[in-house]
Design an enzyme around this catalytic site. Structure first.
Site, PDB file in Angstrom:
ATOM      1  CG  MET A   1       5.176  -6.631  -3.979  1.00  7.99           C
ATOM      2  SD  MET A   1       4.611  -8.267  -3.486  1.00  7.99           S
ATOM      3  CE  MET A   1       5.606  -9.323  -4.545  1.00  7.99           C
ATOM      4  CB  ALA A   2       9.375  -1.726  -1.371  1.00 14.36           C
TER       5      ALA A   2
ATOM      6  CB  SER B   1      10.232  -2.546  -6.129  1.00 19.70           C
ATOM      7  OG  SER B   1      10.020  -1.321  -5.451  1.00 19.70           O
TER       8      SER B   1
ATOM      9  CE1 TYR C   1       5.805   3.787  -5.945  1.00 23.69           C
ATOM     10  CE2 TYR C   1       7.743   2.577  -5.210  1.00 23.69           C
ATOM     11  CZ  TYR C   1       6.370   2.726  -5.270  1.00 23.69           C
ATOM     12  OH  TYR C   1       5.562   1.821  -4.648  1.00 23.69           O
TER      13      TYR C   1
ATOM     14  CB  THR D   1       4.101   3.364  -9.355  1.00 22.67           C
ATOM     15  OG1 THR D   1       4.392   1.982  -9.551  1.00 22.67           O
ATOM     16  CG2 THR D   1       3.003   3.492  -8.318  1.00 22.67           C
TER      17      THR D   1
ATOM     18  CE  LYS E   1       1.425  -1.813  -9.310  1.00 23.91           C
ATOM     19  NZ  LYS E   1       1.265  -0.961  -8.116  1.00 23.91           N
TER      20      LYS E   1
ATOM     21  CB  SER F   1      -3.080  -0.957  -9.609  1.00 22.48           C
ATOM     22  OG  SER F   1      -2.508  -1.092  -8.318  1.00 22.48           O
TER      23      SER F   1
ATOM     24  CG  HIS G   1       0.039   1.184  -4.269  1.00 23.72           C
ATOM     25  ND1 HIS G   1       0.796   1.805  -5.225  1.00 23.72           N
ATOM     26  CD2 HIS G   1       0.924   0.698  -3.359  1.00 23.72           C
ATOM     27  CE1 HIS G   1       2.075   1.715  -4.904  1.00 23.72           C
ATOM     28  NE2 HIS G   1       2.185   1.034  -3.772  1.00 23.72           N
TER      29      HIS G   1
ATOM     30  CG  ASP H   1      -1.508  -4.460  -8.527  1.00 20.08           C
ATOM     31  OD1 ASP H   1      -0.814  -5.423  -8.179  1.00 20.08           O
ATOM     32  OD2 ASP H   1      -1.664  -3.431  -7.840  1.00 20.08           O
ATOM     33  CB  SER H   2      -5.344  -4.240  -6.178  1.00 21.61           C
ATOM     34  OG  SER H   2      -4.377  -3.224  -6.386  1.00 21.61           O
ATOM     35  N   GLY H   3      -5.495  -7.530  -5.003  1.00 20.51           N
ATOM     36  CA  GLY H   3      -6.481  -8.458  -4.482  1.00 20.51           C
ATOM     37  C   GLY H   3      -6.456  -9.857  -5.044  1.00 20.51           C
ATOM     38  CB  VAL H   4      -4.874 -11.447  -8.024  1.00 21.06           C
ATOM     39  CG1 VAL H   4      -4.766 -12.861  -8.592  1.00 21.06           C
ATOM     40  CG2 VAL H   4      -5.572 -10.526  -9.020  1.00 21.06           C
TER      41      VAL H   4
ATOM     42  N   GLY I   1       0.853 -10.155  -5.738  1.00 24.72           N
ATOM     43  CA  GLY I   1       1.785  -9.561  -4.790  1.00 24.72           C
ATOM     44  C   GLY I   1       1.870 -10.259  -3.455  1.00 24.72           C
TER      45      GLY I   1
END
Length: 358
Positions: free
Chosen positions: A77-78, A105, A126, A152, A228, A250, A252, A283-286, A306
């Site tokens: 996470m940025a 990140s 990235y 990513t 990812k 994911s 994102h 990844d996403s929503g946990v 996240g």
């Protein structure tokens, strides 16, 4: 004191400006996929086993050769200094104390070397227009002792995040992309009606990133490589063919293509396609230990967590949050009759009868 991970967002609301809260909470477009992540996890059921004779479930696992206390990693996470002055350093220390990996990140607000010195770390990459900088970041991550590289692949451009557009979101001078050469960027220049962070990624990220580039990256990367941002089994299979050691299913966190499926819905077909050939993470929503159990029962080896940890960071409660997550996972395993994660993988999952909707 929070009673669930979801509580931290409410606790953080009073500590953050509206624009920073929106930057963390928001998704792209109408935020359909953002909502779908939660709805799909809520609709997924797990059939518990009974009379299992379980007293103290074992949440530990080994992932990419590293022993973990639970099948969780801190998602990349940025700009975490937006939430707390110590940002990534505080969350990395909490991850180290909890015995789980911290994913650094590319856009971290502290240098990757400083973070990697604190915690067992992976580095998230990235794809940048400057190939020399990509190469240098990989070398820096390896030299710093990062145990894996996570590239990513779902951000050719940043999704249109309307909350940031409406807020004309801009980074404050004290928060920079500390791993990049020009740390003060377009992200610091306010343009009414635009997201300055999106303007920066448009100039820095290379949208032409393709499979040949991934193969080149594999040739340059001496540590395990994870890809990812995969939602299609065909892409997962191709990533494995290109040399990936793992894939991260994911969308994102609903922040890229609005209209993508929920990550948990994409997980099963991807596990079926490549589960014997590589590690598969979700990844996403946990948002809870029960969510993690659902993902593990659906075939994931581990999950990335996240936003809840960013909210906890804002109120200096990251150790508490990770402890709570492990407690929730332990309780979920106990209630499901699972002595260990191998037993979780044998559970049966299904769908509630009501229709999932955004």
């Amino acid at each position: 004191m929070a009673e669930s991970l979801a509580d931290y967002e409410q606790l953080a609301a009073t500590a953050l400006s509206r624009s920073v809260h929106d930057f963390v909470a928001g998704g792209s477009g109408a935020e359909t996929t953002l909502r779908l992540n939660r709805a799909a996890l809520d609709a997924l059921t797990v059939t518990p086993r009974v009379l299992a004779g379980v007293d103290e479930p074992d949440t530990s696992t080994t992932l990419l050769g590293t022993e973990l206390t639970m099948p969780v990693a801190v998602a990349p996470m940025a700009y975490q200094r937006l939430l707390h002055p110590d940002g990534e350093l505080l969350l990395a220390q909490a991850a180290a104390d909890a015995g789980i990996p911290y994913v650094i990140s590319t856009l971290s607000s502290y240098p990757l070397e400083k973070i990697a010195a604190i915690a067992p770390s992976w580095f998230q990459l990235y794809w940048l227009r400057d190939r020399g900088l990509v190469d240098a970041l990989v070398e820096r991550a390896v030299t710093a002792g990062c145990q894996a590289l996570m590239v990513t692949v779902d951000v050719p451009v940043m999704g249109r995040r309307l909350r940031d557009v409406r807020n004309s979101f801009t980074l404050p001078p004290s928060v920079v992309a500390a791993n990049l050469v020009d740390m003060v960027t377009e992200a610091h220049s306010e343009v009414p009606g635009l997201s300055a962070v999106a303007a920066h990624t448009a100039s820095a990220f290379d949208p032409s990133f393709g499979w040949r580039d991934l193969e080149w990256l594999r040739s340059r990367c001496p540590i395990p490589l994870l890809v990812k941002g995969i939602l299609d089994p065909r892409d997962a299979s191709r990533a494995v063919a290109a040399g990936a050691d793992g894939v991260v299913v994911s969308n994102h966190g609903g922040r890229q293509f609005d209209g993508a499926p929920a990550s948990i819905d994409a997980l099963g077909p991807i596990v079926d396609a490549v589960g014997n050939d590589c590690t598969v993470l979700l990844d996403s929503g946990v948002r809870s230990g029960t969510d993690a159990l659902k993902a593990l029962a659906s075939g994931a080896s581990a999950v990335l967590v996240g936003r809840p940890l960013l909210w906890a960071l804002a109120v200096e409660a990251v150790d508490e949050a990770l402890g709570l997550l492990r407690h929730e996972l332990r309780d979920a395993m106990l209630l499901a009759g699972c002595a260990d994660l191998a037993a979780v993988a044998e559970l049966t999952t299904g769908r509630t009868p009501w229709q999932i909707s955004g």
